[in-house]
Write a protein that holds these residues in place. Sequence first.
Motif, PDB file in Angstrom:
ATOM      1  N   ASP A  57       0.824  -1.206   0.000  1.00 46.74           N
ATOM      2  CA  ASP A  57       0.000   0.000   0.000  1.00 46.74           C
ATOM      3  C   ASP A  57       0.862   1.262   0.000  1.00 46.74           C
ATOM      4  O   ASP A  57       0.557   2.243  -0.695  1.00 46.74           O
ATOM      5  CB  ASP A  57      -0.947   0.003   1.201  1.00 46.74           C
ATOM      6  CG  ASP A  57      -1.989  -1.103   1.129  1.00 46.74           C
ATOM      7  OD1 ASP A  57      -2.240  -1.636   0.020  1.00 46.74           O
ATOM      8  OD2 ASP A  57      -2.559  -1.442   2.191  1.00 46.74           O
ATOM      9  N   ALA A  58       1.962   1.239   0.761  1.00 50.90           N
ATOM     10  CA  ALA A  58       2.869   2.390   0.811  1.00 50.90           C
ATOM     11  C   ALA A  58       3.535   2.608  -0.546  1.00 50.90           C
ATOM     12  O   ALA A  58       3.671   3.751  -1.005  1.00 50.90           O
ATOM     13  CB  ALA A  58       3.921   2.183   1.894  1.00 50.90           C
ATOM     14  N   TYR A  59       3.949   1.532  -1.191  1.00 56.18           N
ATOM     15  CA  TYR A  59       4.573   1.660  -2.506  1.00 56.18           C
ATOM     16  C   TYR A  59       3.575   2.147  -3.556  1.00 56.18           C
ATOM     17  O   TYR A  59       3.928   2.942  -4.431  1.00 56.18           O
ATOM     18  CB  TYR A  59       5.212   0.341  -2.947  1.00 56.18           C
ATOM     19  CG  TYR A  59       6.633   0.200  -2.476  1.00 56.18           C
ATOM     20  CD1 TYR A  59       7.677   0.836  -3.135  1.00 56.18           C
ATOM     21  CD2 TYR A  59       6.949  -0.570  -1.361  1.00 56.18           C
ATOM     22  CE1 TYR A  59       8.984   0.713  -2.706  1.00 56.18           C
ATOM     23  CE2 TYR A  59       8.254  -0.699  -0.917  1.00 56.18           C
ATOM     24  CZ  TYR A  59       9.265  -0.055  -1.595  1.00 56.18           C
ATOM     25  OH  TYR A  59      10.569  -0.175  -1.163  1.00 56.18           O
ATOM     26  N   ILE A  60       2.329   1.692  -3.481  1.00 47.07           N
ATOM     27  CA  ILE A  60       1.306   2.163  -4.416  1.00 47.07           C
ATOM     28  C   ILE A  60       1.060   3.653  -4.208  1.00 47.07           C
ATOM     29  O   ILE A  60       0.968   4.421  -5.173  1.00 47.07           O
ATOM     30  CB  ILE A  60       0.010   1.344  -4.272  1.00 47.07           C
ATOM     31  CG1 ILE A  60       0.220  -0.067  -4.813  1.00 47.07           C
ATOM     32  CG2 ILE A  60      -1.149   2.034  -5.015  1.00 47.07           C
ATOM     33  CD1 ILE A  60      -0.931  -1.015  -4.552  1.00 47.07           C
ATOM     34  N   ALA A  61       0.968   4.083  -2.947  1.00 46.34           N
ATOM     35  CA  ALA A  61       0.773   5.508  -2.652  1.00 46.34           C
ATOM     36  C   ALA A  61       1.957   6.324  -3.166  1.00 46.34           C
ATOM     37  O   ALA A  61       1.779   7.401  -3.752  1.00 46.34           O
ATOM     38  CB  ALA A  61       0.590   5.711  -1.153  1.00 46.34           C
ATOM     39  N   ALA A  62       3.169   5.825  -2.968  1.00 44.61           N
ATOM     40  CA  ALA A  62       4.362   6.525  -3.455  1.00 44.61           C
ATOM     41  C   ALA A  62       4.354   6.610  -4.974  1.00 44.61           C
ATOM     42  O   ALA A  62       4.687   7.653  -5.549  1.00 44.61           O
ATOM     43  CB  ALA A  62       5.616   5.807  -2.967  1.00 44.61           C
ATOM     44  N   GLU A  63       3.962   5.519  -5.625  1.00 42.70           N
ATOM     45  CA  GLU A  63       3.909   5.506  -7.083  1.00 42.70           C
ATOM     46  C   GLU A  63       2.916   6.542  -7.603  1.00 42.70           C
ATOM     47  O   GLU A  63       3.217   7.302  -8.529  1.00 42.70           O
ATOM     48  CB  GLU A  63       3.519   4.102  -7.557  1.00 42.70           C
ATOM     49  CG  GLU A  63       3.681   3.860  -9.025  1.00 42.70           C
ATOM     50  CD  GLU A  63       3.441   2.403  -9.405  1.00 42.70           C
ATOM     51  OE1 GLU A  63       3.257   2.163 -10.602  1.00 42.70           O
ATOM     52  OE2 GLU A  63       3.448   1.520  -8.527  1.00 42.70           O
ATOM     53  N   LEU A  64       1.741   6.603  -6.981  1.00 46.74           N
ATOM     54  CA  LEU A  64       0.734   7.583  -7.392  1.00 46.74           C
ATOM     55  C   LEU A  64       1.214   9.009  -7.148  1.00 46.74           C
ATOM     56  O   LEU A  64       0.993   9.897  -7.980  1.00 46.74           O
ATOM     57  CB  LEU A  64      -0.582   7.321  -6.657  1.00 46.74           C
ATOM     58  CG  LEU A  64      -1.310   6.034  -7.054  1.00 46.74           C
ATOM     59  CD1 LEU A  64      -2.497   5.791  -6.131  1.00 46.74           C
ATOM     60  CD2 LEU A  64      -1.750   6.100  -8.499  1.00 46.74           C
ATOM     61  N   ASP A  65       1.872   9.245  -6.012  1.00 49.88           N
ATOM     62  CA  ASP A  65       2.381  10.582  -5.709  1.00 49.88           C
ATOM     63  C   ASP A  65       3.440  11.005  -6.714  1.00 49.88           C
ATOM     64  O   ASP A  65       3.450  12.149  -7.172  1.00 49.88           O
ATOM     65  CB  ASP A  65       2.960  10.631  -4.291  1.00 49.88           C
ATOM     66  CG  ASP A  65       1.880  10.636  -3.219  1.00 49.88           C
ATOM     67  OD1 ASP A  65       0.695  10.868  -3.563  1.00 49.88           O
ATOM     68  OD2 ASP A  65       2.217  10.389  -2.047  1.00 49.88           O
ATOM     69  N   VAL A  66       4.350  10.103  -7.054  1.00 48.05           N
ATOM     70  CA  VAL A  66       5.401  10.429  -8.020  1.00 48.05           C
ATOM     71  C   VAL A  66       4.794  10.707  -9.386  1.00 48.05           C
ATOM     72  O   VAL A  66       5.213  11.629 -10.093  1.00 48.05           O
ATOM     73  CB  VAL A  66       6.458   9.302  -8.083  1.00 48.05           C
ATOM     74  CG1 VAL A  66       7.367   9.457  -9.285  1.00 48.05           C
ATOM     75  CG2 VAL A  66       7.279   9.302  -6.807  1.00 48.05           C
ATOM     76  N   LEU A  67       3.784   9.933  -9.760  1.00 47.58           N
ATOM     77  CA  LEU A  67       3.120  10.168 -11.040  1.00 47.58           C
ATOM     78  C   LEU A  67       2.417  11.524 -11.060  1.00 47.58           C
ATOM     79  O   LEU A  67       2.251  12.124 -12.119  1.00 47.58           O
ATOM     80  CB  LEU A  67       2.134   9.039 -11.345  1.00 47.58           C
ATOM     81  CG  LEU A  67       2.777   7.706 -11.697  1.00 47.58           C
ATOM     82  CD1 LEU A  67       1.716   6.611 -11.778  1.00 47.58           C
ATOM     83  CD2 LEU A  67       3.547   7.795 -12.997  1.00 47.58           C
ATOM     84  N   ASP A  68       2.020  12.015  -9.882  1.00 44.93           N
ATOM     85  CA  ASP A  68       1.408  13.339  -9.777  1.00 44.93           C
ATOM     86  C   ASP A  68       2.455  14.453  -9.719  1.00 44.93           C
ATOM     87  O   ASP A  68       2.110  15.620  -9.613  1.00 44.93           O
ATOM     88  CB  ASP A  68       0.516  13.431  -8.533  1.00 44.93           C
ATOM     89  CG  ASP A  68      -0.798  12.699  -8.707  1.00 44.93           C
ATOM     90  OD1 ASP A  68      -1.210  12.469  -9.861  1.00 44.93           O
ATOM     91  OD2 ASP A  68      -1.428  12.356  -7.686  1.00 44.93           O
ATOM     92  N   GLY A  69       3.739  14.099  -9.737  1.00 48.20           N
ATOM     93  CA  GLY A  69       4.794  15.096  -9.743  1.00 48.20           C
ATOM     94  C   GLY A  69       5.352  15.438  -8.383  1.00 48.20           C
ATOM     95  O   GLY A  69       6.141  16.362  -8.242  1.00 48.20           O
ATOM     96  N   LYS A  70       4.965  14.716  -7.354  1.00 46.77           N
ATOM     97  CA  LYS A  70       5.448  14.984  -6.009  1.00 46.77           C
ATOM     98  C   LYS A  70       6.728  14.199  -5.747  1.00 46.77           C
ATOM     99  O   LYS A  70       7.012  13.212  -6.410  1.00 46.77           O
ATOM    100  CB  LYS A  70       4.396  14.564  -4.969  1.00 46.77           C
ATOM    101  CG  LYS A  70       3.072  15.267  -5.111  1.00 46.77           C
ATOM    102  CD  LYS A  70       2.075  14.715  -4.128  1.00 46.77           C
ATOM    103  CE  LYS A  70       0.690  15.299  -4.348  1.00 46.77           C
ATOM    104  NZ  LYS A  70      -0.299  14.676  -3.472  1.00 46.77           N
ATOM    105  N   THR A  71       7.485  14.625  -4.743  1.00 46.20           N
ATOM    106  CA  THR A  71       8.602  13.826  -4.262  1.00 46.20           C
ATOM    107  C   THR A  71       8.115  13.052  -3.054  1.00 46.20           C
ATOM    108  O   THR A  71       7.276  13.522  -2.297  1.00 46.20           O
ATOM    109  CB  THR A  71       9.821  14.686  -3.874  1.00 46.20           C
ATOM    110  OG1 THR A  71       9.415  15.630  -2.901  1.00 46.20           O
ATOM    111  CG2 THR A  71      10.395  15.396  -5.089  1.00 46.20           C
TER     112      THR A  71
END
Length: 67
Positions: A11-25
């Motif tokens: 779940d943490a990796y999925i959230a990180a993946e979505l955040d990175v795809l949104d342009g966040k670090t």
Amino acid sequence: MSKAQAQQMIDAYIAAELDVLDGKTVVVNGKTMATEDLAAIRAGRLEWERRLSAYSRPNGGFGLAQF
């Protein structure tokens, strides 16, 4: 590592993946990741998905050898 903990990591990796795809670090396990680290995030998610699927296989995925 329990099955629930493995699911939390996925779940943490999925959230990180979505955040990175949104342009966040994103910070995962103390490491700051950005768009260029998307492959590493996906590799981590796949590793944890593999670990989680091992819980549902009898004997951790190993079978008996027949000679």
